[in-house]
Design a protein around this motif. Structure first.
Motif: not given
Length: 311
Positions: A237-246, A285-294
């Motif tokens: 789960a953490s790796i996927d978020i980091l990869n999206s940020m990269i 920004r990544i979380i809001r785009r993918s999950l709609g959560v601030d």
């Protein structure tokens, strides 16, 4: 890490003499980074069991089953005595014809040749099959055929590591008590927070962005992934978020002299008021785009429920 051991070189040079192995079994790839927070000797001890030398590796998706086996495969002691091959059973099935019979015949030939290879090249062959439970759907009769083969696998020089989830193992394997008895279960728990942070640091170094990490961002990634991606296991789960940020930080990428070269955005170019571009604002920004959560304006669910009930 030595990835060109004698046993690996020999297999790549001679595998065509073993058709089923050549068709479906490739040398296990090295792990993407150092294996953190796992006891590789637990798997080694399991494979040395004189009567249950086959391991059922059980964990939730994203926990790192494949990486764990990769780490074992390229451990210094393993390279001396074991040859770890990753098996894709689908390659044993012809596109047309009887899939059930093709898989049954193919797996039995594969095990025969694994034992033969072991004796002819003085190496213990370890066959790794991910999502092992899928074979029961394709070929139910295969499970019955495997029982006597696995019972004597240690004597014939090969081992089997069958990776699957707890749910699938209980549903497809455990109910067959005789087959279940052929496996020694090893259960992988989620990595601790410290281990996950270490994994993220290694991934950032591997992808050349460690110097772009803002203070505390890896801790934020772990915390938010645990809070918002509760159904996804760590460290995936953490790796996927980091990869999206990269991915969001890459400004350009191109091949130069056979190598991939990347240029990264600055925080100012992305409109981020931080010293380093991979930062909490980018995570937000990544979380809001993918999950709609601030993530900076999280709502207390219990408070909302209470307010609804008291209206």
């Amino acid at each position: 890490m030595n990835t060109t051991s004698k046993h690996i070189r020999t297999y790549n040079e001679t595998k065509n003499k073993y058709p089923a192995l050549a068709k479906a079994a490739n040398v296990m790839q090295p792990p993407p980074a150092d294996i953190i927070g796992r006891d590789l000797n637990e798997l080694r001890r399991g494979l040395r069991n004189p009567e249950k030398a086959n391991v059922a590796l059980l964990a939730e998706p994203g926990t790192g089953k494949t990486a764990y086996v990769q780490g074992f495969a390229y451990d210094a002691d393993s390279l001396l005595y074991y040859l770890v091959l990753e098996v894709n059973p689908e390659r044993l099935i012809e596109k047309t014809g009887d899939r059930d019979n093709a898989l049954l015949t193919g797996i039995n030939e594969l095990l025969d040749q694994a034992g033969q290879y072991s004796k002819e090249h003085d190496v213990i062959v370890v066959l790794f099959i991910d999502e092992f439970h899928k074979m029961t759907d394709i070929c139910p009769s295969l499970m019955e055929s495997l029982k006597p083969r696995l019972e004597k696998s240690a004597m014939h020089g090969f081992r089997l590591i069958a990776a699957t989830t707890f749910e699938e193992y209980n549903k497809n394997i455990a109910k067959n008590r005789a087959l279940d008895q052929r496996f020694l279960q090893i259960k992988l728990a989620e990595l601790s927070k410290d281990a996950v942070i270490h994994v993220l640091e290694n991934r950032a170094k591997q992808h050349g962005v460690f110097d772009h990490l803002d203070t505390g961002v890896l801790d934020d990634i772990y915390t938010e992934s645990k809070r918002l991606l509760m159904s996804n296991a760590q460290p995936r789960a953490s790796i996927d978020i980091l990869n999206s940020m990269i991915g969001d930080t890459v400004k350009t990428e191109r091949m130069i002299n056979g190598k991939l070269v990347k240029e990264y955005y600055t925080p100012a170019e992305l409109g981020i008021a931080t010293n380093k571009v991979i930062s909490r604002p980018l995570l937000k920004r990544i979380i809001r785009r993918s999950l709609g959560v601030d993530i900076d304006n999280a709502v207390d669910v219990n408070t909302v429920i209470h307010a609804v009930k008291t209206k």
